[in-house]
Enzyme design. Structure first.
Site, PDB file in Angstrom:
ATOM      1  N   SER A 174      -9.838  -0.475   7.068  1.00  0.00           N
ATOM      2  CA  SER A 174      -9.224  -0.306   5.744  1.00  0.00           C
ATOM      3  C   SER A 174      -8.522  -1.530   5.190  1.00  0.00           C
ATOM      4  CB  SER A 174      -8.245   0.874   5.756  1.00  0.00           C
ATOM      5  OG  SER A 174      -8.963   2.080   5.703  1.00  0.00           O
ATOM      6  N   SER A 214      -9.664   1.745   2.822  1.00  0.00           N
ATOM      7  CA  SER A 214      -8.793   2.488   1.935  1.00  0.00           C
ATOM      8  C   SER A 214      -7.759   1.649   1.204  1.00  0.00           C
ATOM      9  CB  SER A 214      -8.073   3.577   2.722  1.00  0.00           C
ATOM     10  OG  SER A 214      -7.223   2.984   3.700  1.00  0.00           O
ATOM     11  N   LYS A 256       0.854  -1.192   0.000  1.00  0.00           N
ATOM     12  CA  LYS A 256       0.000   0.000   0.000  1.00  0.00           C
ATOM     13  C   LYS A 256       0.887   1.238   0.000  1.00  0.00           C
ATOM     14  CE  LYS A 256      -3.936   1.958   2.607  1.00  0.00           C
ATOM     15  NZ  LYS A 256      -4.769   1.809   3.825  1.00  0.00           N
TER      16      LYS A 256
END
Lengths: 487, 491
Positions: A173, A149, A74
């Site tokens: 997330s 996210s 990420k």
């Protein structure tokens, strides 16, 4: 392919590390145009690491546990010398001169960085739509969001664009996108994993964790990234147990709590509820005891979270002022104007909204009514959980109230999207470990995820129950045909 | 200017920032070295790069707790760090990690000796509100012009950012500029004794902000508070306070009011001038720093640190006056620096008279040490050697004059004064037969003067002593010399 299977292939010489990397890169080029899981690829680096692994293998050196495993990271985890953008215009060209602890541990274990994945800007969102560099699509239905996210990491794992990925979870997330994309996502106990190098959103809630295609892999990745870190004072000084040790053990006698307040929620779709209750029965048939428990303030989590997280974020994001690094607005007449314009131009609207909420909640005259009150409720939520864990070993809930929603469906009402974190937020507030894994499909063929929540540092038990369920239910084998996942 | 009455009272409190002299910064391992090229002592944590985290330097905690103990503060069982938020480019994260409502220590005091020329020295106990730890900010350098006003751009130097500070907040117990400066210098003395800071005001390792107001009488409500910054010396603190007291009284006396503001001391013009208004005070949006855990200092650790504290200046002053019979002034001078006090105590431990030792140390030795920027504890001339020299004088082996002459050399090289005196033939002539024969020679050489003396001109005694000293290079004990001389002249 699971990590253990890959390990066997690598060691036997059936597939080389370089072949796997090349295969992954080829697949990414084919598929990621439509998904946009990756923000950038690290092709040269990946190939050169793979070659070293192959050389090590042929010279008979013992290979580390994750040797040659292609990883997606990420893009809010700092990677030394590799752009780390947080999907924000603010950090579009930011290259960290240091490596996050979790990724350093991955590379030391032989993992290979394939690329950095998309996220909601600064991890603020539940759909990966707030990224400044374009949204990511759900591999099961490209018109839908992958969740967020960490949507890029979830989509990459789901569509075979890496073997495993790292995400971060502040209010869900990791777990919510794992649920939306039909993969396994684990948020460890707060402090189990170092936050050094994770770009802070809400420091008291943020935690890094793995996305994998199966539970055993999640245990293997967690094994590598966990443990004390002198660079992070909030990282617990606790020994790391062998997370895979009890995976094969029966869960007979384990008590699993069904939170009353959570299943009574109106916002939860019937299909999701039914699927999770069916999973509960599966647990029962594996010998677990189902217990109805009450967590009276469970549903207050979302209101609490949306005070605490933006408050911390408002301070954490204050450093982006155009002075030292990152974006700087040039048409400035004064220092104040430069800073204002920098932040107005380079932060997206969701980030700005949360900074404003947080600034407001911490302001003189409002602090007691908002921030302080929220901290008090947070304590009560933790106490609720503590009481539950006196009666049960694990808690079972759906991960998300719904399956993946259509892109753009929350555009006009950002607050309605906040509700998609209803069931995941409480574990963050209480610092508890929680895992999401697939438990079924809705009538559109979209994956549904269940969430198991464990007690503090209870990852072993959590993974054991998840693994036992996964093996028995075999959900992915019943994957509906004709879905659009580009496998 | 005329005054309505003399009952005006000033109310002064000091906020003192002490840079703790740890080698590395409060939350990271970057060096704290002062005076190097800009931005050479920085790292990702100092610069607030994304993803970096602070970790408390344990030495900083030790220094803060030890300082708190020396200031008689109560050490908190539970303490924490908070974020103080404001945007300014010298603050890399745009928040300062500080301590807000749970400082490491609260409620203490120090005894301050207030000495002023022409006034009686008195002791005053000054309350201390709290001590808390925080990180220092960087420095802005305004460029593009010789003057701040015309500068076209600013550069930022983060070398100082993240240096550990202890902020010590006094109670509003101070009443005069002198009290304020004495309080500040006692704080400096204490931190230097503890070895937690060099207390260098010019380099900014010790900075004082003054809060000051005046009221018509000691039971009247407080007046409007003014903050004064930018004082680089203790005398500046005293002068700034005294100036400000006068300014505020004059405002009230002429029917005007005092504005709540921050003022700067202008050392060149010797006055305070307005810097910014404090109305609508800033909202720092303090909240607990989630990156740092609670601070808990165990009782065991507290006991350990307490046992490591040195004797503090106030106690030394008291002890020197009581045990050694020294004057208030001498005790003060000797204890100003712990190194000097230590040197003094070593000399006295050799059994010499403390007053004589004090005279030598506060006279010739201090002059030498200050002029050459030396440290008492690193002088080649060891305390035992000074003690030996004093003993030689006391025993009449050398004169005070000789001692003064040989001291500069000894200070440079060290060594036994006894050996030096013997080697250079500087010992006193103690053989009275020898002195008698020298005097006889002098008297024979000056028959006229002898005649005049015997005729009643007794003032000529000095002339004969002078001749004797000339002949012996001053190595005769004047008392003995006079005695023999008179015996001879009265024959």
């Amino acid at each position: 392919m699971a990590i253990a299977e890959w390990r066997q292939k690598l060691q036997s010489g059936e597939v080389s590390s370089l072949e796997l990397v090349n295969d992954q890169l080829k697949r990414i080029k084919l598929v990621d145009k439509s998904l946009h899981a990756y923000l950038q690829l690290e092709e040269d680096n990946a190939r050169s690491v793979a070659k070293k692994i192959d050389e090590a293998r042929s010279s008979g050196i013992d290979l580390p546990p994750l040797a040659g495993v292609p990883f997606a990271i990420k893009d809010n985890l700092c990677t030394k010398g590799v752009r780390t953008t947080c999907s924000s215009k603010m950090l579009e060209n930011f290259i960290p001169p240091y490596e996050s602890t979790v990724t350093k541990r991955l590379w030391n274990s032989g993992a290979v960085l394939i690329g950095k994945t998309n996220l909601d800007e600064f991890a603020m969102g539940s759909s990966t739509e707030t990224s400044a560099f374009g949204a990511t699509s759900n591999p099961w239905d490209l018109s839908r969001v992958p969740g967020g996210s960490s949507g890029g990491s979830a989509a990459a794992v789901a569509s075979g664009l890496c073997m495993a990925a790292l995400g971060s979870d502040t209010g869900g997330s990791i777990r919510q996108p794992a649920s939306f994309c039909g993969v396994v996502g684990l948020k460890p106990t707060y402090g189990r994993v170092s936050r050094w190098g994770l770009v802070a959103f809400a420091s008291s809630l943020d935690q890094v964790g793995p996305f994998t295609t199966n539970v055993r892999d999640a245990a293997e990745v967690l094994q590598v990234i966990s443990g004390p870190d002198p660079l992070d004072s909030t990282c617990l000084d606790e020994p790391v147990p062998n997370f895979s040790e009890f995976l094969n053990d029966s869960i007979k006698g384990i008590r699993i709590g069904l939170i009353k307040e959570c299943f009574n929620q109106e916002g939860i779709s019937t299909e999701v509820k039914d699927s999770v209750l069916k999973a509960a029965n599966q647990f029962k048939s594996l010998g677990a005891e189902l217990v109805d428990v009450s967590c009276p303030r469970f549903n207050d989590g979302i209101a609490t979270y949306y005070v605490i997280a933006p408050s911390e974020a408002s301070a954490n994001l204050a450093r982006y002022d155009g002075v030292k690094y990152g974006f700087r607005a040039e048409d400035d007449e004064s220092l104040t104007q430069m800073t204002s314009l920098t932040r107005a131009n380079a932060f997206g609207s969701e980030v700005q909204r949360r900074i404003l909420i947080g600034t407001y909640a911490l302001s003189a005259g409002y602090f007691d009514a908002y921030y302080k009150k929220a901290q008090q409720v947070r304590t009560l939520i933790s106490q609720d959980f503590l009481k539950c864990f006196k009666k049960v070993d694990l808690l079972l809930t759906p991960t998300s109230p719904t399956t993946a929603f259509k892109a753009g469906s929350h555009d006009n009402d950002p607050l309605s999207m906040y509700l998609s974190d209803l069931l995941t937020i409480p574990a963050n507030l209480a610092g508890l470990p929680a895992i999401s894994l697939p438990c079924g499909f809705d009538n559109l063929g979209l994956p549904i995820g269940l969430q198991l929540i464990g007690n503090v540092l209870g990852e072993q038990r959590l993974l054991q129950a998840a693994y036992q369920y996964e093996q028995a239910a075999n959900v992915m084998k019943n994957c509906p045909e004709g879905n659009s996942i580009p496998r | 200017m005329s005054r309505s009455n003399a009952d005006w009272q000033a109310v002064i409190g000091l906020e003192t920032h002490v840079q703790l002299g740890t080698k590395s910064k409060i939350f990271t391992s970057a060096s704290t070295t002062f005076g190097d090229a800009p931005n050479t002592h920085i790292d990702p944590v100092v610069c607030g790069l994304p993803g970096t985290l602070p970790v408390l330097n344990k030495k900083v905690l030790e220094y803060a707790v030890k300082t708190s103990m020396a200031l008689n503060l109560n050490i908190a069982r539970h303490s924490k760090f908070d974020r103080k938020q404001y945007f300014y480019p010298d603050l890399p994260k745009n928040y300062q990690i500080s301590q807000f409502d749970e400082p490491i220590a609260e409620e203490g005091w120090i005894d301050v000796e207030v000495a002023e020329k022409g006034k009686e020295t008195y002791l005053k106990r000054i309350g201390i509100e709290r001590l808390h730890m925080e990180e220092d900010a960087g420095k802005l350098v305004h460029a593009g012009s010789d003057r701040l006003a015309g500068s076209t751009y600013s550069l930022v130097d983060y070398n100082r950012a993240g240096v550990a500070l202890a902020e010590i907040v006094s109670k509003p117990d101070l009443r005069t500029g002198r009290e304020a400066s004495e309080y500040a210098s006692e704080i400096r003395r204490i931190v230097r004794y503890l070895g937690v800071s060099d207390g260098n005001m010019q380099e900014g390792s010790l900075r004082c902000d003054v809060n000051i107001s005046v009221r018509r009488s000691s039971d009247a409500p407080f007046g409007t508070k003014v903050e004064i910054k930018n004082m680089n010396s203790f005398s500046a603190i005293q002068k700034a306070c005294d100036y400000e007291i006068e300014r505020q009284i004059n405002l009230y006396e002429t029917g005007e009011s005092v504005a709540q503001e921050t003022r700067l001391w202008d050392e060149g013009k010797q006055l305070t001038k307005s810097m910014r208004s404090k109305e609508g005070s800033s909202d720092y949006r303090y909240f607990p720093d989630p990156d740092l855990g609670p601070i808990e200092v165990s009782i065991e650790l507290q006991q350990k640190w307490k046992s490591e504290l040195p004797e503090l200046p106030a106690n030394k002053r008291k002890r020197y006056a009581k045990d050694f019979g020294l004057s208030v002034y001498d005790a003060r001078v000797l204890t100003d620096e712990s190194s000097m006090a230590e040197y003094f105590e070593s000399v006295v431990s050799q059994g010499v008279d403390p007053k004589i030792a004090s005279n030598w140390i506060t006279g010739d030795l201090v002059a030498y040490v200050n002029a050459n920027k030396k440290d008492f504890l690193k002088l080649p001339f060891k305390p035992e050697e000074l003690a030996e020299m004093i003993q030689l004088i006391t025993d009449g082996k050398i004169s005070g004059k000789i001692a003064k002459e040989i001291l500069p050399g000894l200070l440079e090289t060290g060594g036994s004064p006894k050996t030096f005196v013997e080697k250079n033939g500087l010992s006193m002539i103690s053989d009275s037969k020898l002195i008698e024969s020298i005097i006889r020679e002098i008297l024979e050489a000056h028959p006229k003067e002898v005649e005049a003396f015997r005729g009643g001109k007794t003032k000529l005694q000095g002339f004969f002593v002078g001749q004797l000293m000339k002949k012996t290079s001053g190595k005769v004990d004047p008392k003995l010399a006079n005695q023999i001389l008179l015996d001879q002249l009265r024959l």
